[in-house]
Enzyme design. Structure first.
Site, PDB file in Angstrom:
ATOM      1  N   CYS A 145       0.826  -1.204   0.000  1.00  0.00           N
ATOM      2  CA  CYS A 145       0.000   0.000   0.000  1.00  0.00           C
ATOM      3  C   CYS A 145       0.860   1.254   0.000  1.00  0.00           C
ATOM      4  O   CYS A 145       1.403   1.647   1.037  1.00  0.00           O
ATOM      5  CB  CYS A 145      -0.926  -0.012   1.219  1.00  0.00           C
ATOM      6  SG  CYS A 145      -1.921   1.489   1.375  1.00  0.00           S
ATOM      7  N   CYS A 148      -0.370   4.114   2.205  1.00  0.00           N
ATOM      8  CA  CYS A 148      -0.105   3.914   3.635  1.00  0.00           C
ATOM      9  C   CYS A 148       1.372   4.145   3.960  1.00  0.00           C
ATOM     10  O   CYS A 148       1.701   4.731   4.985  1.00  0.00           O
ATOM     11  CB  CYS A 148      -0.438   2.486   4.063  1.00  0.00           C
ATOM     12  SG  CYS A 148      -1.962   1.843   3.404  1.00  0.00           S
ATOM     13  N   ASP A 149       2.263   3.658   3.118  1.00  0.00           N
ATOM     14  CA  ASP A 149       3.662   3.557   3.522  1.00  0.00           C
ATOM     15  C   ASP A 149       4.641   4.424   2.736  1.00  0.00           C
ATOM     16  O   ASP A 149       5.816   4.497   3.096  1.00  0.00           O
ATOM     17  CB  ASP A 149       4.113   2.081   3.405  1.00  0.00           C
ATOM     18  CG  ASP A 149       3.299   1.181   4.316  1.00  0.00           C
ATOM     19  OD1 ASP A 149       2.856   1.670   5.364  1.00  0.00           O
ATOM     20  OD2 ASP A 149       3.111   0.004   3.979  1.00  0.00           O
TER      21      ASP A 149
END
Ligand code: NAP
Length: 321
Positions: A145, A148-149
């Site tokens: 993701c 997200c990261d």
């Protein structure tokens, strides 16, 4: 013998299922959550956040929160309001009878549980490459993701595996942070839409390694590189990177519902517009199992709230009849 009919059974215990549990428990519906059973490191109750480390985009945590801690908090919040959680896996459902019938692993002919309403929140999983190191390194430089990261890879050299829209979208997003993004694709032709191809090809931080597959992810405690195989020549090479994003597609966890709930061609459950309703009255769906577009913990949680409210209203009408 089945237990007495539950008002609400929630299948799945990610952010969608647990948010649905919090709302339906606070509405005094005493939900039963069948949270699943761990079958491997990458398949455990709590959903995909159990596989992440820092979560920095879930509102309310200015310093970030560890994925498993966030899920533990949601779980205790649901329990606090009277939800019951059982660690079993649903093996069969029958939505053509009402009350709905559900069986778990140790099932006999009789359904294990029956319910007036069911909320499906079984999630989706990222398709992985199937390499031994993936279980060990997920959340430690290996991610599925970018939203997200990506932030954790500022000024670093990283790679994305895949040649579809997801891979290119992830690479373009990651190029805001990383110093270099290499897209590793197994063919010499991209599957992604032309417009995404143009954007990626025109991005000076993105380069392509064609006809290449990842044979091995290097690194004991964090990603340090990959070993590559050229599919045309068989030549091996290595690439030093500190982050690897796998973007080769997702699979919704909907095998249980084939022939019972309506799905799109990729297997995602179809829900009513702006609703969590499915084709079966009294069965609702929320989270990634019905969302191919956003796939975020916060959108899953939001749709879990919607499903609980929809179920509550549906049950009121059902009992009034
Ligand atoms: P996808 O279109 O199925 O693409 C998967 C990619 O991964 C393909 O390039 C495939 O290679 C590669 N791949 C599959 N298995 C692999 C393996 N084991 N090893 C190496 N490579 C592998 O999946 P997606 O990109 O997640 O997209 C899913 C759907 O969502 C698509 O309809 C897409 O258009 C849509 N989507 C749209 C957007 C957007 O419009 N912004 C963004 C994301 C997704 P091959 O090409 O060789 O098969």
């Amino acid at each position: 013998m089945p237990t007495p009919t539950h008002e609400v059974i929630i299948i799945g215990s990610g952010p969608a299922g647990l948010t649905a549990a919090i709302y339906s428990a606070r509405a005094d519906l005493k939900p039963l959550i069948i949270e699943g059973e761990p079958s491997s490191t990458s398949d455990q109750p709590g959903g995909q956040l159990m596989l992440t480390t820092d979560v920095e985009n879930f509102p309310g945590f200015p310093e970030g929160v560890m994925g498993p801690d966030l899920m533990a908090n949601m779980r205790s919040q649901a329990l606090r309001f009277g939800a019951e959680i059982i660690t079993e896996k649903v093996s069969k459902v029958n939505f053509s009878n009402h009350p709905f019938e559900l069986w778990t692993n140790n099932s006999t002919d009789e359904p294990t549980y029956t319910a007036n309403s069911v909320i499906v929140s079984t999630g989706a999983r990222s398709i992985m490459l199937g390499l031994e190191a993936e279980n060990r390194l997920i959340g430690h430089g290996l991610s599925t993701c970018a939203t997200c990261d990506g932030f954790f890879f500022r000024d670093q050299e990283i790679a994305v595996v895949g040649g579809g829209d997801s891979a290119l979208e992830e690479a373009i997003f990651l190029s805001r942070f990383a110093s270099k993004v290499t897209i590793i694709h197994r063919r010499d032709e991209l599957r992604a839409s032309k417009i995404m191809q143009q954007r990626a090809l025109n991005n000076s931080k993105i380069s392509f390694l064609w006809n290449s597959t990842v044979e091995e992810i290097i690194g004991e405690e964090k990603v340090e590189g990959v070993t590559l195989n050229n599919t045309l020549t068989g030549e091996k090479s290595s690439l030093n990177i500190s982050g690897l994003f796998i973007a080769i597609g997702h699979r919704p966890n909907t095998d249980l519902f084939v022939d019972q709930l309506t799905m799109d061609e990729s297997g995602y459950l179809l829900t009513g517009a702006d609703r969590s309703t499915t084709n079966i009255e009294g069965v609702f769906a929320c989270g990634d199992v019905q969302d191919q577009r956003y796939r975020q913990a916060i959108t899953a949680a939001g749709s879990g709230c919607m499903a609980a409210l929809d179920a509550e209203r549906w049950l009121e009408n059902f009992h009034d009849k």
